[in-house]
Design a protein around this motif. Sequence first.
Motif, PDB file in Angstrom:
ATOM      1  N   ASP A 114       0.806  -1.225   0.000  1.00 34.23           N
ATOM      2  CA  ASP A 114       0.000   0.000   0.000  1.00 34.23           C
ATOM      3  C   ASP A 114       0.839   1.275   0.000  1.00 34.23           C
ATOM      4  OD1 ASP A 114      -2.708  -1.149   0.178  1.00 34.23           O
ATOM      5  OD2 ASP A 114      -2.053  -1.877   2.130  1.00 34.23           O
ATOM      6  N   ARG A 115       2.129   1.132  -0.184  1.00 31.64           N
ATOM      7  CA  ARG A 115       3.007   2.299  -0.071  1.00 31.64           C
ATOM      8  C   ARG A 115       2.670   3.399  -1.075  1.00 31.64           C
ATOM      9  NH1 ARG A 115       7.558   4.019   2.202  1.00 31.64           N
ATOM     10  NH2 ARG A 115       7.959   2.055   3.262  1.00 31.64           N
ATOM     11  N   LYS A 116       2.368   3.043  -2.316  1.00 32.25           N
ATOM     12  CA  LYS A 116       2.104   4.062  -3.331  1.00 32.25           C
ATOM     13  C   LYS A 116       0.923   4.937  -2.925  1.00 32.25           C
ATOM     14  CE  LYS A 116       1.208   4.730  -8.260  1.00 32.25           C
ATOM     15  NZ  LYS A 116       1.030   4.078  -9.585  1.00 32.25           N
ATOM     16  N   ARG A 117      -0.133   4.317  -2.438  1.00 27.46           N
ATOM     17  CA  ARG A 117      -1.313   5.087  -2.009  1.00 27.46           C
ATOM     18  C   ARG A 117      -0.963   5.996  -0.844  1.00 27.46           C
ATOM     19  NH1 ARG A 117      -5.362   4.746   1.915  1.00 27.46           N
ATOM     20  NH2 ARG A 117      -7.417   5.462   1.240  1.00 27.46           N
ATOM     21  N   ILE A 118      -0.196   5.464   0.119  1.00 27.02           N
ATOM     22  CA  ILE A 118       0.164   6.248   1.299  1.00 27.02           C
ATOM     23  C   ILE A 118       1.081   7.408   0.925  1.00 27.02           C
ATOM     24  CG2 ILE A 118       1.347   6.156   3.536  1.00 27.02           C
ATOM     25  CD1 ILE A 118       0.437   3.149   3.621  1.00 27.02           C
ATOM     26  N   ASP A 119       2.075   7.153   0.088  1.00 28.03           N
ATOM     27  CA  ASP A 119       2.966   8.217  -0.350  1.00 28.03           C
ATOM     28  C   ASP A 119       2.188   9.312  -1.084  1.00 28.03           C
ATOM     29  OD1 ASP A 119       5.175   6.982   0.734  1.00 28.03           O
ATOM     30  OD2 ASP A 119       5.865   6.107  -1.148  1.00 28.03           O
ATOM     31  N   ASN A 120       1.217   8.923  -1.875  1.00 29.06           N
ATOM     32  CA  ASN A 120       0.423   9.916  -2.600  1.00 29.06           C
ATOM     33  C   ASN A 120      -0.360  10.806  -1.634  1.00 29.06           C
ATOM     34  OD1 ASN A 120       1.248   9.075  -5.119  1.00 29.06           O
ATOM     35  ND2 ASN A 120      -0.498   7.718  -5.450  1.00 29.06           N
ATOM     36  N   ILE A 121      -0.849  10.219  -0.541  1.00 31.91           N
ATOM     37  CA  ILE A 121      -1.590  11.001   0.448  1.00 31.91           C
ATOM     38  C   ILE A 121      -0.703  12.088   1.045  1.00 31.91           C
ATOM     39  CG2 ILE A 121      -2.661  10.939   2.744  1.00 31.91           C
ATOM     40  CD1 ILE A 121      -3.652   8.104   2.046  1.00 31.91           C
ATOM     41  N   PHE A 122       0.516  11.711   1.425  1.00 37.02           N
ATOM     42  CA  PHE A 122       1.358  12.646   2.165  1.00 37.02           C
ATOM     43  C   PHE A 122       2.244  13.510   1.271  1.00 37.02           C
ATOM     44  CE2 PHE A 122      -0.022   9.663   5.311  1.00 37.02           C
ATOM     45  CZ  PHE A 122      -0.266  10.474   6.406  1.00 37.02           C
ATOM     46  N   ASN A 123       2.333  13.181   0.001  1.00 33.72           N
ATOM     47  CA  ASN A 123       3.089  14.015  -0.928  1.00 33.72           C
ATOM     48  C   ASN A 123       2.196  14.913  -1.766  1.00 33.72           C
ATOM     49  OD1 ASN A 123       5.556  12.894  -0.094  1.00 33.72           O
ATOM     50  ND2 ASN A 123       5.348  11.181  -1.515  1.00 33.72           N
ATOM     51  N   GLU A 124       0.884  14.702  -1.642  1.00 35.11           N
ATOM     52  CA  GLU A 124      -0.091  15.519  -2.379  1.00 35.11           C
ATOM     53  C   GLU A 124      -0.177  16.903  -1.736  1.00 35.11           C
ATOM     54  OE1 GLU A 124      -2.396  17.124  -4.823  1.00 35.11           O
ATOM     55  OE2 GLU A 124      -2.076  14.985  -5.215  1.00 35.11           O
ATOM     56  N   SER A 125      -0.086  17.940  -2.547  1.00 33.96           N
ATOM     57  CA  SER A 125      -0.088  19.297  -2.010  1.00 33.96           C
ATOM     58  C   SER A 125      -1.494  19.778  -1.642  1.00 33.96           C
ATOM     59  CB  SER A 125       0.515  20.268  -3.038  1.00 33.96           C
ATOM     60  OG  SER A 125      -0.226  20.228  -4.254  1.00 33.96           O
ATOM     61  N   SER A 126      -2.503  19.162  -2.235  1.00 33.70           N
ATOM     62  CA  SER A 126      -3.870  19.614  -1.941  1.00 33.70           C
ATOM     63  C   SER A 126      -4.299  19.138  -0.559  1.00 33.70           C
ATOM     64  CB  SER A 126      -4.844  19.086  -3.002  1.00 33.70           C
ATOM     65  OG  SER A 126      -4.866  17.671  -2.989  1.00 33.70           O
ATOM     66  N   ILE A 127      -5.308  19.779   0.001  1.00 34.80           N
ATOM     67  CA  ILE A 127      -5.817  19.456   1.315  1.00 34.80           C
ATOM     68  C   ILE A 127      -6.828  18.322   1.215  1.00 34.80           C
ATOM     69  CG2 ILE A 127      -7.122  20.318   3.298  1.00 34.80           C
ATOM     70  CD1 ILE A 127      -5.991  23.074   2.716  1.00 34.80           C
ATOM     71  N   ILE A 128      -6.634  17.304   2.017  1.00 29.77           N
ATOM     72  CA  ILE A 128      -7.577  16.198   2.073  1.00 29.77           C
ATOM     73  C   ILE A 128      -8.309  16.293   3.403  1.00 29.77           C
ATOM     74  CG2 ILE A 128      -7.836  13.677   2.024  1.00 29.77           C
ATOM     75  CD1 ILE A 128      -5.154  13.534   0.591  1.00 29.77           C
ATOM     76  N   SER A 129      -9.595  16.054   3.359  1.00 27.31           N
ATOM     77  CA  SER A 129     -10.384  16.161   4.593  1.00 27.31           C
ATOM     78  C   SER A 129     -11.287  14.953   4.750  1.00 27.31           C
ATOM     79  CB  SER A 129     -11.230  17.450   4.560  1.00 27.31           C
ATOM     80  OG  SER A 129     -12.086  17.497   5.681  1.00 27.31           O
ATOM     81  N   CYS A 130     -11.548  14.591   6.010  1.00 24.85           N
ATOM     82  CA  CYS A 130     -12.490  13.525   6.310  1.00 24.85           C
ATOM     83  C   CYS A 130     -13.904  14.043   6.385  1.00 24.85           C
ATOM     84  CB  CYS A 130     -12.122  12.867   7.652  1.00 24.85           C
ATOM     85  SG  CYS A 130     -10.972  11.504   7.487  1.00 24.85           S
ATOM     86  N   LYS A 131     -14.083  15.325   6.437  1.00 24.57           N
ATOM     87  CA  LYS A 131     -15.411  15.881   6.698  1.00 24.57           C
ATOM     88  C   LYS A 131     -16.232  15.929   5.426  1.00 24.57           C
ATOM     89  CE  LYS A 131     -13.653  18.613  10.543  1.00 24.57           C
ATOM     90  NZ  LYS A 131     -13.494  19.947  11.128  1.00 24.57           N
TER      91      LYS A 131
END
Length: 220
Positions: free
Chosen positions: A203-220
């Motif tokens: 799952d590393r590729k998905r995780i790296d994309n989350i933390f290297n993505e410049s846009s804001i991700i939200s759970c809300k």
Amino acid sequence: MKLKNEFENFYKRNFGDYALVSPIFYGFPISIRYQIGMGLICDGKEEKYVKNAIHRAFAVFNELFNKDDDIYVVVNSYEDNPNDMADDDISVVHPLIHIKDECNFVFTFTVEDALKHLISNSHTRYILKAAVRDVQVEKLLEEIAWSDIDGRNSLRGCVYWINPRNNVIYHFYDDRGLDVASNSKANLEHIYSKFNDWILEYDRKRIDNIFNESSIISCK
């Protein structure tokens, strides 16, 4: 029930409609999956294997929880599974926590199967509120690990630790792995970096994309 309302209001406010069910990693947009168990379980070496797994799980826990934190420990007990009875689950957890408050109720949710059919499931949900210092954390992690190896209890996959201070959900699902989720990348960036070598490669590729993505991700 006061605690039920307190928890559900907190959860809705911070995590929206994301269901608190396994797998946390695939169910939340901001999450990390760590490989906890290392190598094969060999006859006569189970104790060493579990000890190493607990070391990793506890190290991640200590980065996310302080002793003075008041947390929620949520236990989902699936009553439709004859091998996972609610009384057995909670009887393992109770002695390991000095509880400030608790409640339980039947929780119903809908999931989608492989054929895209919606299936209704239910379980008994226990919500326990306690200070971290009043929880035998390592012992409870050990019980979860052993449940998947020798079946001494049915805790595998059903214990969730939630910290309102940093809005983190910690889910050690069995001896193999650990999921961590939050409503903000900022709350997990330090463990993404510190324990990067422990990230599950699948799952590393998905995780790296989350933390290297410049846009804001939200759970809300």
